[in-house]
Design a protein around this motif. Structure first.
Motif, PDB file in Angstrom:
ATOM      1  N   VAL A 119       0.779  -1.191  -0.002  1.00 54.80           N
ATOM      2  CA  VAL A 119       0.178  -0.002   0.081  1.00 54.80           C
ATOM      3  C   VAL A 119       0.877   1.208   0.065  1.00 54.80           C
ATOM      4  O   VAL A 119       0.821   2.275  -0.955  1.00 54.80           O
ATOM      5  CB  VAL A 119      -0.996  -0.004   1.112  1.00 54.80           C
ATOM      6  N   HIS A 120       1.591   1.550   1.044  1.00 51.24           N
ATOM      7  CA  HIS A 120       2.415   2.677   1.438  1.00 51.24           C
ATOM      8  C   HIS A 120       3.578   2.275   2.113  1.00 51.24           C
ATOM      9  O   HIS A 120       3.355   1.917   3.166  1.00 51.24           O
ATOM     10  CB  HIS A 120       1.793   3.835   1.528  1.00 51.24           C
TER      11      HIS A 120
ATOM     12  N   GLY B 143      -5.011   0.843  10.485  1.00 56.59           N
ATOM     13  CA  GLY B 143      -4.681   0.105   9.467  1.00 56.59           C
ATOM     14  C   GLY B 143      -3.323  -0.555  10.003  1.00 56.59           C
ATOM     15  O   GLY B 143      -2.997  -1.590   9.471  1.00 56.59           O
TER      16      GLY B 143
ATOM     17  N   THR C  43      -1.737   8.931  -0.672  1.00 57.35           N
ATOM     18  CA  THR C  43      -2.038   7.589  -0.385  1.00 57.35           C
ATOM     19  C   THR C  43      -2.312   7.126   0.630  1.00 57.35           C
ATOM     20  O   THR C  43      -3.276   6.379   1.192  1.00 57.35           O
ATOM     21  CB  THR C  43      -1.376   6.592  -1.447  1.00 57.35           C
ATOM     22  N   TRP C  44      -1.506   7.163   1.490  1.00 60.46           N
ATOM     23  CA  TRP C  44      -1.355   6.793   2.906  1.00 60.46           C
ATOM     24  C   TRP C  44      -2.390   7.408   3.807  1.00 60.46           C
ATOM     25  O   TRP C  44      -3.175   6.724   4.369  1.00 60.46           O
ATOM     26  CB  TRP C  44       0.154   7.224   3.485  1.00 60.46           C
TER      27      TRP C  44
ATOM     28  N   ASN D  80      -5.233   8.530   2.860  1.00 61.62           N
ATOM     29  CA  ASN D  80      -6.520   8.145   2.398  1.00 61.62           C
ATOM     30  C   ASN D  80      -6.652   6.737   2.703  1.00 61.62           C
ATOM     31  O   ASN D  80      -8.034   6.142   3.047  1.00 61.62           O
ATOM     32  CB  ASN D  80      -6.560   8.272   0.892  1.00 61.62           C
ATOM     33  N   TYR D  81      -5.810   5.771   2.702  1.00 63.57           N
ATOM     34  CA  TYR D  81      -5.929   4.422   3.308  1.00 63.57           C
ATOM     35  C   TYR D  81      -6.076   4.499   4.614  1.00 63.57           C
ATOM     36  O   TYR D  81      -6.912   3.725   5.137  1.00 63.57           O
ATOM     37  CB  TYR D  81      -4.425   3.882   2.958  1.00 63.57           C
TER      38      TYR D  81
ATOM     39  N   LYS E  15      -9.984   5.428   5.256  1.00 64.51           N
ATOM     40  CA  LYS E  15     -10.736   4.370   5.019  1.00 64.51           C
ATOM     41  C   LYS E  15     -10.721   3.470   5.994  1.00 64.51           C
ATOM     42  O   LYS E  15     -11.896   2.781   6.508  1.00 64.51           O
ATOM     43  CB  LYS E  15     -10.187   3.974   3.528  1.00 64.51           C
ATOM     44  N   GLN E  16      -9.632   2.916   6.359  1.00 63.30           N
ATOM     45  CA  GLN E  16      -9.671   2.108   7.705  1.00 63.30           C
ATOM     46  C   GLN E  16     -10.208   2.372   8.825  1.00 63.30           C
ATOM     47  O   GLN E  16     -10.966   1.813   9.463  1.00 63.30           O
ATOM     48  CB  GLN E  16      -8.021   1.635   8.106  1.00 63.30           C
TER      49      GLN E  16
END
Length: 292
Positions: free
Chosen positions: A95-96, A106, A187-188, A190-191, A194-195
């Motif tokens: 992922v990142h 996450g 990216t990080w 947003n991930y 989302k978690q």
């Protein structure tokens, strides 16, 4: 009421006796009143940024409620549900890269947390997960404490415990150099968001009572976190086995992982809490807000 054994066990100054009497015994008594008419166990969420005193507060609540109210109380930390290094490294590749560092949503084993909650509601014995920050990996399962379930009260503390996810608009701009330099595309973050939205909210919803230790701002976190790390280093000493201890420069970078959601919690969490303790720069409580 004598709390001398608690003060000695936690190496706390005599002044903590007055703090406990003024601020925390009324909280414990109210939790007891709520628990008395609730189905076992009664879950209490405790939020506070790094170094705010969450662990000491929970330790005191365990001591007071078990010693003076004769209740069976279990204390859990979100930190104890961190994924191991190898799992975080896998996320970093997939992922990142920033997900190699423990801390944000996450990087926890959410399914283990839910399983632990479920088992605490049943009858039998439950192993309570424990994470070893000095080596950045969980303790072996055989070393986890075992308790008899169901307890009367379960305390769950965490730096982002109870925090709501952010809007896309808030995620757009980096909040610090770490995000600007190492997560330019978002990216990080947003991930992580989302978690937080997908799996953590279901854990938060199981809390029946909320407490917050509210820092004056994120600026205090660096100094408080440094104090924590220095105490851990002094306690453990220097050896290969304790290579997870951070330098002050490493702490400065490390806490940037936490800034976004710490600021989100300071801004949005107080209205949902039963008790909000406002702290000054020295971690002293200035006043408390209670839900009506």
């Amino acid at each position: 009421m004598d709390i001398s054994t608690f003060l000695a066990a936690h190496q706390l100054p005599e002044s903590y006796r007055d703090i406990a009497q003024k601020w925390f015994i009324p909280l414990a008594d109210e939790i007891h009143e709520h628990q008395d008419s609730a189905k076992k166990p009664f879950f209490v969420g405790v939020n506070g940024c790094q170094g705010s005193g969450k662990s000491t507060l929970c330790d005191f609540l365990v001591f007071y409620l078990s010693e003076f109210k004769k209740l069976n109380v279990v204390s859990l930390s979100l930190d104890d549900f961190y994924l191991d290094k190898s799992s975080r490294n896998a996320l970093a590749i997939k992922v990142h890269p920033l997900l190699a560092t423990r801390g944000v949503p996450g990087t926890h084993d959410v399914s283990l947390a839910q399983t632990t909650f479920d088992r605490l509601r049943g009858y039998g014995t439950v192993s309570i997960p424990r994470f070893n920050k000095a080596i950045d990996n969980p303790f072996p399962v055989v070393e986890w404490p075992v308790i008899h379930s169901p307890p009367d009260i379960v305390l769950v503390e965490g730096w982002c415990w109870g925090v709501k996810p952010q809007t896309k608009a808030k995620l757009a701009e980096p909040v610090n150099a770490l995000e600007h330099d190492e997560d330019p595309l978002g990216t990080w973050r947003n991930y992580v968001n989302k978690q937080l939205a997908d799996s953590y909210q279901a854990l938060f919803e199981q809390m029946s009572f909320w407490v917050m230790l509210k820092a004056p701002s994120f600026d205090q976190v660096y100094n408080w976190r440094k104090e924590q790390e220095h105490k851990l280093a002094a306690k453990l000493g220097s050896s290969e086995a304790h290579s997870g201890i951070m330098t002050d420069l490493e702490i400065e970078r490390f806490i940037q992982h936490y800034q976004r959601l710490t600021e989100q919690s300071l801004e949005t969490l107080p209205p949902q809490c039963n008790y909000v303790y406002h702290l000054d720069e020295t971690r002293q409580i200035t006043h408390v807000e209670k839900a009506v």
